[in-house]
Design an enzyme around this catalytic site. Structure first.
Site: not given
Length: 226
Positions: A101, A151, A206
């Site tokens: 995958d 952040k 993925d």
């Protein structure tokens, strides 16, 4: 390795194995096979379990793709490496193992060359993953505030699901026993065998969730238009 159930991709995988989900009009696994074939690979081994018959019916012995395909059928899931213990004949040369995958532009031959140059028993392709924390982070020592990060960007190398191995690495497996690929690397390392990370910079995805499937379709469609 194409035996997984793809639970995170349901309902798409309720009646279809994840590697057979179509992207750009053809199964994900076909994209992987054709990339490897373009780099000179001709012998393939598909480790199947969940809806494995669908994979076998589509790919057959590989002749229509100008390759040779053999199959290992797991009676029960054996992890991302365990099925390799069921091989009838051990490879005589270094070989590639990839999850079914993972879509990427990686050059598999370069991974094998990297394995050889570094005289390692195993090479794991790794991808730099960056994640931005959406919040301001408070740095603390006990109850005392020591600083602030607004952040912050977190960086780490993640397992890309693609590996190069020498035949001797298969000695880390017990026939028919469940084993994931990271465990092989841990066992090799514990046995004083060298294992190395192969930093990859090529596009990589993925395909594990519906959003990934949509992203893959968009990426392939853009490439086809070019």
């Amino acid at each position: 390795m194409v035996g997984g159930q793809g639970k995170r991709l349901r309902p798409f995988t309720e009646s279809c194995p994840k590697p057979m989900l179509k992207i750009g009009g053809k199964p994900m696994l076909q994209h992987i096979l054709e990339r490897a074939r373009s780099q000179g690979f001709r012998k393939f081994l598909f480790c199947v379990n969940y809806y494995g018959e669908m994979i076998g019916e589509f790919f057959g012995n590989g002749s229509k793709f100008d390759v040779d395909i053999e199959y290992i059928s797991e009676a029960e899931p054996l992890g991302t490496a365990g099925a390799l213990s069921l091989m009838k004949t051990r490879p005589r040369e270094s070989f590639i193992v990839t999850n079914g995958d993972v879509l990427t532009d990686i050059d598999y031959t370069e991974l094998l060359n990297f394995l050889q140059v570094h005289e390692a028993h195993g090479a794991m392709a790794v991808k730099l993953h960056e994640w931005t924390n959406p919040f301001g982070v408070v740095e603390m020592d006990g109850l005392d505030i020591t600083g602030f990060s607004e952040k912050p960007v977190m960086r780490s190398h993640v397992n890309a699901g693609i590996y190069g191995l020498v035949p001797e690495a298969l000695e880390m497996l017990e026939p028919g026993k469940y084993c994931d690929m990271p465990a092989i690397f841990e066992n090799l390392r514990a046995s004083d065998k060298r294992v190395v990370a192969y930093p990859m910079y090529e596009p990589w995805l993925d395909v594990g969730r519906p959003d990934d499937l949509e992203q893959a379709e968009g990426s392939v469609s853009t490439t086809q238009k070019k």
